[in-house]
Design a protein around this motif. Structure first.
Motif, PDB file in Angstrom:
ATOM      1  N   THR A 200       0.777  -1.286  -0.055  1.00 29.71           N
ATOM      2  CA  THR A 200       0.082   0.110  -0.093  1.00 29.71           C
ATOM      3  C   THR A 200       0.897   1.297   0.030  1.00 29.71           C
ATOM      4  OG1 THR A 200      -0.176  -0.223   2.425  1.00 29.71           O
ATOM      5  CG2 THR A 200      -1.869  -1.116   1.116  1.00 29.71           C
ATOM      6  N   ASP A 201       2.088   1.022   0.550  1.00 31.42           N
ATOM      7  CA  ASP A 201       2.969   2.454   0.640  1.00 31.42           C
ATOM      8  C   ASP A 201       3.851   2.377  -0.646  1.00 31.42           C
ATOM      9  OD1 ASP A 201       4.508   0.278   1.400  1.00 31.42           O
ATOM     10  OD2 ASP A 201       5.484   1.230   2.964  1.00 31.42           O
ATOM     11  N   CYS A 202       3.851   1.447  -1.513  1.00 31.55           N
ATOM     12  CA  CYS A 202       4.444   1.683  -2.989  1.00 31.55           C
ATOM     13  C   CYS A 202       3.727   2.656  -3.904  1.00 31.55           C
ATOM     14  CB  CYS A 202       4.688   0.248  -3.650  1.00 31.55           C
ATOM     15  SG  CYS A 202       6.211  -0.605  -2.956  1.00 31.55           S
ATOM     16  N   PRO A 203       4.633   3.493  -4.600  1.00 30.50           N
ATOM     17  CA  PRO A 203       4.118   4.127  -5.723  1.00 30.50           C
ATOM     18  C   PRO A 203       3.252   3.365  -6.816  1.00 30.50           C
ATOM     19  CG  PRO A 203       6.394   4.898  -5.326  1.00 30.50           C
ATOM     20  CD  PRO A 203       6.060   3.523  -4.610  1.00 30.50           C
ATOM     21  N   LYS A 204       2.153   3.982  -7.056  1.00 33.09           N
ATOM     22  CA  LYS A 204       1.358   3.167  -7.898  1.00 33.09           C
ATOM     23  C   LYS A 204       1.932   3.043  -9.284  1.00 33.09           C
ATOM     24  CE  LYS A 204      -3.482   3.294  -9.558  1.00 33.09           C
ATOM     25  NZ  LYS A 204      -4.819   4.101  -9.595  1.00 33.09           N
TER      26      LYS A 204
END
Length: 259
Positions: free
Chosen positions: A62-66
């Motif tokens: 969830t905290d990775c860039p899209k």
């Protein structure tokens, strides 16, 4: 679908990003993969020469860039590169299967990464390293279906001071060393991207190459996926009541056609 003996230069390395249609519909994407795309891969392409198929569904932290990580990765093995090209382009079934990719994955460059695949080459050493190029380290003919196949994927350290290229080359050199010193390893296929890295390995032991894991941990690389591929049998084409399979994030499959 039997692998028999295969050299790695006939194994296509796939990295797929889901299409715009599924950007906000992960359940729809997984359903399409499980009910159609993954089963039809072996149903259509096994008679055309496909010998092994190892897809994996990449979890997206969830905290990775899209759009940073591919959504599906795979090893797709044929006896030779020519067999692959003939199957994909010289048959109606192959052309139909190729066009099916467009209904699931993105291939347009722009705001979203484009899906792509390529055959690996023998690792040439650090001086000839290139991002995005898949490498193999043994080159021997092996039967992948008689071995354990693991997949390991990670992202590089977040520190702006991290030298990703040096880390990538060191990991490839470590893979090369492992092939010479670890008697359980029969092949490694690796690809390094500027955002992430992937290693697949075939081994006769159900355990991870410890030196590689230790290197990733010591250099603060973040493990995204770590799984052995589980055998998944698919019904033959035109089977009645064929609902495909259920797939979930983090799964790694060894997809085989039932006979």
């Amino acid at each position: 679908m039997k692998t028999k003996l295969m050299t790695p230069n006939g194994i296509r390395v796939w990295q797929g990003y889901r299409s715009l249609q599924y950007q906000d519909d992960i359940e729809g994407f997984l359903s399409k993969l499980g009910q159609i795309f993954i089963p039809v891969t072996v149903q259509l392409m096994s008679p055309m020469g496909l010998r092994m198929y190892y897809p994996a569904i990449v979890p997206q932290p969830t905290d990775c860039p899209k759009n940073r990580l591919p959504n599906e990765i795979a090893l797709v093995g044929y006896p030779s590169q020519q067999t692959y090209f003939d199957a994909s382009h010289q048959t109606v079934a192959g052309r139909a299967y190729s066009s099916l990719h467009q209904t699931v994955f993105n291939f347009d460059t722009g705001n979203m990464p484009a899906s792509f695949s390529d055959f690996p080459i023998a690792y040439p050493g650090p001086s000839q390293f290139n991002w995005k190029t898949p490498y193999y380290f043994s080159g021997e003919a092996i039967d992948w279906h008689e071995l354990y196949v693991g997949v390991l994927m990670w992202t590089w350290p977040e520190s702006l001071l991290a030298d990703k290229k040096t880390l990538a080359i060191d990991l490839l050199d470590l893979c090369n060393e492992q092939m010479g010193s670890n008697k359980n390893l029969f092949e490694i296929i690796a690809v390094m991207q500027q955002d992430y890295g992937i290693i697949w390995f075939a081994s006769d032991a159900l355990r991870w190459p410890a030196n590689i894991l230790q290197y990733l941990e010591a250099n603060e690389c973040r493990t995204v996926m770590k799984a052995f591929h589980d055998i998944t049998n698919i019904s033959p084409l035109f089977s009645e009541d064929d609902n495909g399979i259920a797939v979930s994030l983090g799964e790694a499959l060894d997809v085989r056609l039932s006979t």
